[in-house]
Design a protein around this motif. Structure first.
Motif, PDB file in Angstrom:
ATOM      1  N   LEU A   1       0.825  -1.201   0.000  1.00 26.78           N
ATOM      2  CA  LEU A   1       0.000   0.000   0.000  1.00 26.78           C
ATOM      3  C   LEU A   1       0.863   1.256   0.000  1.00 26.78           C
ATOM      4  O   LEU A   1       0.545   2.219  -0.672  1.00 26.78           O
ATOM      5  N   MET A   2       1.977   1.215   0.759  1.00 25.28           N
ATOM      6  CA  MET A   2       2.861   2.384   0.800  1.00 25.28           C
ATOM      7  C   MET A   2       3.545   2.602  -0.547  1.00 25.28           C
ATOM      8  O   MET A   2       3.780   3.734  -0.941  1.00 25.28           O
ATOM      9  N   LYS A   3       3.852   1.507  -1.254  1.00 28.74           N
ATOM     10  CA  LYS A   3       4.461   1.653  -2.575  1.00 28.74           C
ATOM     11  C   LYS A   3       3.502   2.338  -3.533  1.00 28.74           C
ATOM     12  O   LYS A   3       3.920   3.151  -4.359  1.00 28.74           O
ATOM     13  N   LEU A   4       2.231   2.023  -3.407  1.00 29.63           N
ATOM     14  CA  LEU A   4       1.231   2.660  -4.259  1.00 29.63           C
ATOM     15  C   LEU A   4       1.158   4.157  -3.974  1.00 29.63           C
ATOM     16  O   LEU A   4       1.114   4.972  -4.904  1.00 29.63           O
ATOM     17  N   PHE A   5       1.183   4.539  -2.701  1.00 25.70           N
ATOM     18  CA  PHE A   5       1.159   5.959  -2.351  1.00 25.70           C
ATOM     19  C   PHE A   5       2.413   6.676  -2.842  1.00 25.70           C
ATOM     20  O   PHE A   5       2.344   7.822  -3.298  1.00 25.70           O
ATOM     21  N   ARG A   6       3.563   6.019  -2.751  1.00 25.50           N
ATOM     22  CA  ARG A   6       4.802   6.624  -3.255  1.00 25.50           C
ATOM     23  C   ARG A   6       4.746   6.812  -4.762  1.00 25.50           C
ATOM     24  O   ARG A   6       5.175   7.846  -5.280  1.00 25.50           O
ATOM     25  N   CYS A   7       4.223   5.814  -5.468  1.00 30.47           N
ATOM     26  CA  CYS A   7       4.115   5.928  -6.923  1.00 30.47           C
ATOM     27  C   CYS A   7       3.154   7.035  -7.320  1.00 30.47           C
ATOM     28  O   CYS A   7       3.428   7.806  -8.243  1.00 30.47           O
ATOM     29  N   ILE A   8       2.039   7.127  -6.623  1.00 31.74           N
ATOM     30  CA  ILE A   8       1.072   8.177  -6.921  1.00 31.74           C
ATOM     31  C   ILE A   8       1.664   9.549  -6.614  1.00 31.74           C
ATOM     32  O   ILE A   8       1.493  10.503  -7.385  1.00 31.74           O
TER      33      ILE A   8
END
Length: 172
Positions: A1-8
């Motif tokens: 989930l944190m990777k998704l926020f970083r990518c966004i």
């Protein structure tokens, strides 16, 4: 989930740089295509804003990645296992440094395809691109080695991170 926020977050920063450079060249409310000169000016403006964003991101993220390396080993009591091996102290520190530099290097390498695409539009000289990567790379090396040195002298990883950001805030 944190990777998704970083990518966004990274995508939003990239789009903000692109939007700002486009609106800066064409003006607000412009509709229509770009001339070749405008496209080169937009690529140059994008490069400048992208360079600043990546430099600030590297200055914020790199110390956090490297600050707790030795302090975490000491906190988890796994540093004794490292001392029990045939590795010297310098080899332990050097291996930790190289691993953190490779991790930070991935952040730098991500910028290559983005800037290569905008280099096709013109407006970004090759020597400026080389100077950008050399400056960003040397900044990452400086921050990583400083954070690792502070981590050696810190008893806990949390203390190391706080000290790293305090020292770098005083320096910059």
């Amino acid at each position: 989930l944190m990777k998704l926020f970083r990518c966004i977050g990274a995508l939003l920063a990239l789009l903000l740089c692109l939007w700002g450079s486009y609106e800066g060249i064409t003006g607000f409310g412009h509709s229509g295509g770009l001339s070749i000169r405008d496209a080169a000016s937009m690529a140059s403006a994008f490069f400048i804003s992208f360079a600043w964003v990546t430099l600030i991101a590297a200055m914020l993220v790199t110390p956090a990645m490297a600050a707790g390396t030795i302090a975490t080993e000491r906190e988890r009591r796994t540093i004794e296992y490292l001392f029990a091996t045939d590795l010297s102290n310098a080899e332990i520190i050097f291996s930790k440094l190289v691993s953190r530099l490779l991790l930070a290097g991935k952040l730098i390498i991500v910028a290559v395809p983005i800037l290569a695409i905008f280099r096709l539009m013109g407006g970004i000289p090759g020597n400026l691109l080389l100077m950008y990567f050399a400056g960003l790379g040397s900044t990452v090396v400086l921050l990583t080695t400083g954070a690792l040195a502070i981590s050696v002298w810190s008893p806990r990883a949390r203390d190391a991170v706080i000290r790293v950001y305090l020292v770098f805030a005083l320096i910059f």
